[in-house]
Design an enzyme around this catalytic site. Structure first.
Site, PDB file in Angstrom:
ATOM      1  CD  GLU A   1      -1.744  -2.411   1.352  1.00 52.02           C
ATOM      2  OE1 GLU A   1      -2.557  -3.317   1.078  1.00 52.02           O
ATOM      3  OE2 GLU A   1      -0.622  -2.632   1.874  1.00 52.02           O
TER       4      GLU A   1
ATOM      5  CG  HIS B   1     -10.601  -7.881   6.252  1.00 50.12           C
ATOM      6  ND1 HIS B   1      -9.533  -8.341   6.960  1.00 50.12           N
ATOM      7  CD2 HIS B   1     -10.407  -8.281   4.959  1.00 50.12           C
ATOM      8  CE1 HIS B   1      -8.717  -9.013   6.153  1.00 50.12           C
ATOM      9  NE2 HIS B   1      -9.228  -8.987   4.939  1.00 50.12           N
TER      10      HIS B   1
END
Length: 327
Positions: A62, A131
């Site tokens: 990321e 998540h």
């Protein structure tokens, strides 16, 4: 194209597609967004349509994804980055807060970063750790970032288009548990309401409920249930979390005299606290009760089987309304 009914996920797809047709400098980057179409299939079909130079499958890194997007934005591209899940954005947090947010100021306005970072946002999907986060307060606290939280298919489409058109970096918090909830989308009629403005989605007189993203349907459900008991609640969808449209919120609270803020993120240190403080300052002589908040607990997000006890629900919101009306 006429008005059509789309799930929120496909409204975002349509927004990305139309933005890419309108501007060749728009490109997409992210993990598995190419032939697979992304974990939530938001980019499904775009790789086949636009090719691997404009829909770029990236490594699982990321910080590298966002850092590369910064360089592309400086060179004149308009990259749209997908972070696969909200909890995966933290490896890129340094890039976002030290480069993305500050480049325009650091260069005294000479460099713009027209960069969009899409983040599936919130819980309620029975996922594992990392998540189901709600990190909006971290980004709203960082000057230099714009932050949008669509709650409907129409907003999802147009906010995608408007975020890409913005000369400032924009973080899009997409309500992942509502990705497949359908709504009307009119891609030919640009909304009169700016994406940076809040919307009164249900008028009322007894108290104001403020919510955003995945919490807006809960606020509307709470207002409908309260109406059965003769309580008339106004519901505001904040839509933009940086900047916050305090003018619309203040005008509502001045009419109703009460405010309850609902969000999935933990109440402690959450964005609702900043909004509560501002409204207490701006509406002090109009308030009939303290500004209250209903949100997640100050705990790590729990295992899937326990998330129902962590997330705000109808009973907790209505309890907040009862506490507001006690005063």
């Amino acid at each position: 194209m006429s008005v059509t009914t789309l799930p929120i996920a496909k409204a975002i797809t349509a927004g990305l597609r139309d933005a890419m047709h309108a501007d060749d400098s728009v490109m997409l980057m992210g993990e598995d967004i190419g032939p697979l179409g992304g974990v939530f299939r938001v980019t499904d079909g775009l790789h086949a349509e636009f090719g691997s130079q404009r829909v770029v499958d990236t490594p699982l890194a990321e910080a590298s994804i966002v850092g590369t997007a910064v360089g592309l934005a400086v060179r004149g591209y308009r990259p749209v980055v997908e972070i696969q899940f909200d909890g995966f954005v933290f490896p890129a947090f340094n890039q976002i807060t030290t480069q993305v947010a500050k480049m325009h100021n650091r260069t005294v306005g000479r460099v713009n970063l027209p960069l969009v970072i899409r983040i599936p946002h919130g819980g309620g999907i029975g996922a594992v750790e990392h998540h189901s986060e709600s990190p909006e307060a971290l980004f709203a606290h960082t000057a230099g970032l714009r932050l949008l939280a669509p709650a409907t298919a129409q907003d999802a489409y147009w906010m995608t288009r408007q975020a890409i058109e913005s000369e400032d970096p924009v973080i899009m918090l997409e309500p992942k548990k509502r990705y497949w909830v359908k709504g009307d989308v009119d891609p030919d009629q640009r909304p009169e309401l700016s994406p940076w403005e809040a919307a009164v989605v249900r008028p009322g007189s007894d108290a104001t409920l403020l919510a955003w993203g995945p919490s807006v349907p809960l606020a509307l459900e709470s207002a409908q249930t309260a109406a059965e008991e003769g309580i008339d609640l106004e519901v505001i969808d904040a839509r933009s979390l940086s900047p916050v449209d305090f003018a619309t919120i203040s005008a509502s609270v001045q009419r109703t005299g009460r405010l309850l803020i609902v969000h999935e993120a933990p109440v402690f240190g959450g964005l609702g606290g900043e909004i509560a403080a501002r409204i207490s300052e701006q509406c002090f002589y109009h308030l009939e009760a303290p500004v209250l908040r209903v949100g997640g607990y100050h705990l790590p997000y729990p295992p899937a089987r326990m998330e129902h006890a962590y997330l705000p629900d109808l009973d907790r919101v209505l309890d907040g309304v009862d506490r507001l009306l006690e005063h």
